[in-house]
Design an enzyme around this catalytic site. Structure first.
Site, PDB file in Angstrom:
ATOM      1  N   ASP A 111      41.503  44.376  53.073  1.00  0.00           N
ATOM      2  CA  ASP A 111      40.963  43.612  51.944  1.00  0.00           C
ATOM      3  C   ASP A 111      41.997  43.555  50.827  1.00  0.00           C
ATOM      4  OD1 ASP A 111      40.584  46.397  51.379  1.00  0.00           O
ATOM      5  OD2 ASP A 111      39.130  45.893  49.824  1.00  0.00           O
ATOM      6  N   ASP A 119      50.036  45.177  49.142  1.00  0.00           N
ATOM      7  CA  ASP A 119      48.799  45.990  49.012  1.00  0.00           C
ATOM      8  C   ASP A 119      47.641  45.291  49.687  1.00  0.00           C
ATOM      9  OD1 ASP A 119      46.868  47.790  48.211  1.00  0.00           O
ATOM     10  OD2 ASP A 119      46.857  47.152  46.118  1.00  0.00           O
ATOM     11  N   GLU A 179      38.630  48.909  50.465  1.00  0.00           N
ATOM     12  CA  GLU A 179      39.386  49.850  49.639  1.00  0.00           C
ATOM     13  C   GLU A 179      39.420  49.402  48.191  1.00  0.00           C
ATOM     14  OE1 GLU A 179      42.343  52.042  47.523  1.00  0.00           O
ATOM     15  OE2 GLU A 179      42.395  49.885  47.818  1.00  0.00           O
ATOM     16  N   GLU A 180      39.575  48.110  47.983  1.00  0.00           N
ATOM     17  CA  GLU A 180      39.729  47.607  46.612  1.00  0.00           C
ATOM     18  C   GLU A 180      38.421  47.632  45.814  1.00  0.00           C
ATOM     19  OE1 GLU A 180      42.520  47.458  45.454  1.00  0.00           O
ATOM     20  OE2 GLU A 180      43.995  46.643  46.847  1.00  0.00           O
ATOM     21  N   ASP A 212      50.412  52.853  51.722  1.00  0.00           N
ATOM     22  CA  ASP A 212      49.669  52.074  50.715  1.00  0.00           C
ATOM     23  C   ASP A 212      50.095  52.521  49.313  1.00  0.00           C
ATOM     24  OD1 ASP A 212      47.852  50.197  49.797  1.00  0.00           O
ATOM     25  OD2 ASP A 212      46.140  51.559  49.884  1.00  0.00           O
ATOM     26  N   HIS A 225      24.420  36.408  10.531  1.00  0.00           N
ATOM     27  CA  HIS A 225      25.395  35.756   9.647  1.00  0.00           C
ATOM     28  C   HIS A 225      26.263  36.854   9.026  1.00  0.00           C
ATOM     29  CE1 HIS A 225      27.053  33.492   6.306  1.00  0.00           C
ATOM     30  NE2 HIS A 225      26.588  32.365   6.857  1.00  0.00           N
ATOM     31  N   THR A 259      31.346  32.670  12.023  1.00  0.00           N
ATOM     32  CA  THR A 259      31.146  33.866  11.206  1.00  0.00           C
ATOM     33  C   THR A 259      29.866  34.559  11.652  1.00  0.00           C
ATOM     34  OG1 THR A 259      30.146  32.400   9.576  1.00  0.00           O
ATOM     35  CG2 THR A 259      32.434  33.062   9.185  1.00  0.00           C
ATOM     36  N   ARG A 289      42.340  58.148  34.682  1.00  0.00           N
ATOM     37  CA  ARG A 289      43.038  58.610  35.892  1.00  0.00           C
ATOM     38  C   ARG A 289      43.067  60.129  35.826  1.00  0.00           C
ATOM     39  NH1 ARG A 289      44.113  54.501  39.790  1.00  0.00           N
ATOM     40  NH2 ARG A 289      44.014  52.618  38.525  1.00  0.00           N
ATOM     41  N   HIS A 320      48.206  43.650  42.684  1.00  0.00           N
ATOM     42  CA  HIS A 320      47.026  43.307  41.849  1.00  0.00           C
ATOM     43  C   HIS A 320      47.334  42.201  40.833  1.00  0.00           C
ATOM     44  CE1 HIS A 320      44.550  47.260  42.555  1.00  0.00           C
ATOM     45  NE2 HIS A 320      45.231  46.900  43.630  1.00  0.00           N
TER      46      HIS A 320
END
Ligand code: BES
Ligand code: MN
Ligand code: MN
Length: 460
Positions: free
Chosen positions: A88, A125, A158-159, A185, A218, A320, A333, A432
């Site tokens: 994929d 990838d 995987e993605e 990968d 507003h 506005t 991560r 990506h």
């Protein structure tokens, strides 16, 4: 190995032509509009595995997209290598930034790839890298030089975080039994400096919502007296990282396995030119956590990044308005020692405390994944290093990848074996992103190197 290498040289053009056919299929797992294409890609992988000579090739149904399985068992007493990859791909958008169609593969020369690179979504990838394994196996098999058993497990999710592969692995432990898992990968340092990834970062991913009033208002009539969720969200996000680049979530760093001085010294051996780095991505300066090098910041240290932020008016001209809602997607991560579930909970406990009492905050967790580490005394690492030495005539360095392949930690938990991340991509392949490409040098080097991995792993 000689007949195998000769077979590879004689079949180079066909290998490339076949990869091009696979790259023409828009197998985007994230978008239901491409469901048929994802299934078609699975069938094509199965076809190529059969043609390569694999036995018991199956397109295995799952709750989601199928897993393609195939094997060659030459001798039950020999070691078994399980190859993992994914067919994929990520969505191709923004389409207007592609110089050629994402699913119309073309070969063009670049500064880094004077021999040409193949431009297409999934080229690096992971279709191009996964396909190297199918072709290396074909070469070994058709020359009767396969030294050990091999199994293939090529997935199509995987993605999107491999949701169905978890059960597939749990339900097929006997079938997937192996001595080592081999994956291409990830990337390597450069075409002159091969490397093996000995780690992957984990991932914790959340979506946050900040709610103010019960309607948009507003910005003159109410402005100044009521909460603006976007202003509030921006301030809250600003508090998540301090001026030293540390993430402020309580407990976030507590369980991290710090590197030894030797390990840090190894990372410092990786050639790196900060000026080139800045130039390659068009930034005026680097930034990050105090006390760590750029390579460390991007591999062995945890991060927190906003991936998207929205709310309010983003149309033509000015309106506005004080919006009622603001949203953001935030990824963290993670590094060895951190657990995605724990970190997600720490975030969910902490983030709302950063808000004033005038707003409501919601935190919604998404998929996560555990970090992974491979010791450099593992037989799989040693085999990969010897294999790379054969084809690059240079010693491969160990590095830790900044990206994530969440399922790798699960392989270890469920199958009890380690994965070797012998990737042949480059960071400049722009996976990506628009204009993703994969060097022909890298594609062929991968096919030539993989047979040596089998050879050296079998010798141990
Ligand atoms: N192949 C990448 C991961 C990768 C790329 C690791 C480069 C090391 C170097 C993989 O397909 C990927 O994109 N993983 C995602 C995670 C997934 C849960 C969507 C990632 O890292 O963002
Ligand atoms: Mn990938
Ligand atoms: Mn990816």
């Amino acid at each position: 190995m000689n007949n195998t290498q000769q077979f590879i040289q004689e079949n180079k053009q066909r290998f490339l032509d076949e990869l091009i056919e696979l790259l023409k299929i828009p197998s985007v797992s994230a978008d239901p509009a491409y469901t048929q294409d994802v299934n078609d890609a699975a069938e094509m992988v199965a076809k190529y595995l059969r043609e390569a000579g694999a036995d018991n090739v199956e397109v295995c149904e799952t709750e989601g997209f199928p897993v393609v399985y195939g094997e060659k068992i030459i001798d039950a007493s020999k070691p078994t290598v399980l190859v993992y990859g994914h067919y994929d791909v990520q969505p191709a958008d923004p389409l207007e930034l592609w110089e050629s169609g994402p699913y119309e593969p073309v070969i063009k020369k670049t500064e880094i790839h004077p021999d040409g690179a193949i431009f297409a979504r999934g080229s690096a990838d992971d279709k191009g890298q996964m396909f190297m394994h199918v072709k290396a196996f074909e070469a070994l098999n058709k020359t009767n030089e396969l030294p050990c058993n091999v199994k293939f497990m090529i997935e199509g999710e995987e993605e999107v975080g491999s949701p169905s592969l978890v059960n597939f692995v749990k339900n097929n432990k006997e079938k997937l039994k192996n001595d080592v898992i081999l994956i291409s990968d990830t990337s390597m340092i450069s075409n002159e400096q091969p490397s093996i990834s000995v780690g992957l970062r984990g991932l914790s991913y959340v979506e946050v919502e900040v709610k103010g009033a019960n309607r948009d208002m507003h910005s003159g009539v109410y402005g100044g007296a009521v909460p603006n969720p976007i202003n509030v969200l921006a301030t809250m996000i600003g508090k998540l990282i301090d001026e030293k680049g540390h993430i402020t979530i309580p407990g976030f760093y507590d369980t991290i396995t710090e590197l030894t001085e030797d390990e840090r010294a190894d990372l410092a051996r990786i050639p790196f030119d900060v000026e080139e780095y800045k130039k390659s991505i068009g930034i005026a300066d680097i930034q990050g956590e105090e006390g760590f090098s750029t390579i460390e910041r991007a591999s062995i240290r945890p991060t927190l990044d906003v991936n998207g932020i929205w709310g309010g008016y983003i149309g033509e001209g000015a309106k506005t308005v004080i919006p009622s809602h603001a949203y953001a997607k935030i990824s963290m991560r993670l590094v060895p020692g951190q657990d995605p579930e724990v970190v997600t909970q720490q975030f969910a406990d902490y983030f709302p405390t950063l808000a004033p009492s005038s707003v409501d905050v919601k935190v919604k967790p998404h998929h996560g994944g555990k970090p992974y580490i491979l010791p450099t005394n593992h037989p799989g690492f040693i085999a990969a290093k010897k294999a790379l030495a054969e084809t690059f005539e240079k010693e491969a360095l160990a590095e830790r990848a900044g990206g994530s392949i969440p399922i790798v930690a699960l392989f270890e938990e469920e199958l009890g074996t380690k994965s070797v991340l012998m990737g042949f991509g480059l960071n400049s392949d722009v996976i990506h992103s628009p204009n993703e490409h994969y060097g022909l040098f890298n594609f062929y080097k991968g096919i030539e190197t993989i047979p040596y991995f089998y050879h050296y792993f079998n010798e141990q």
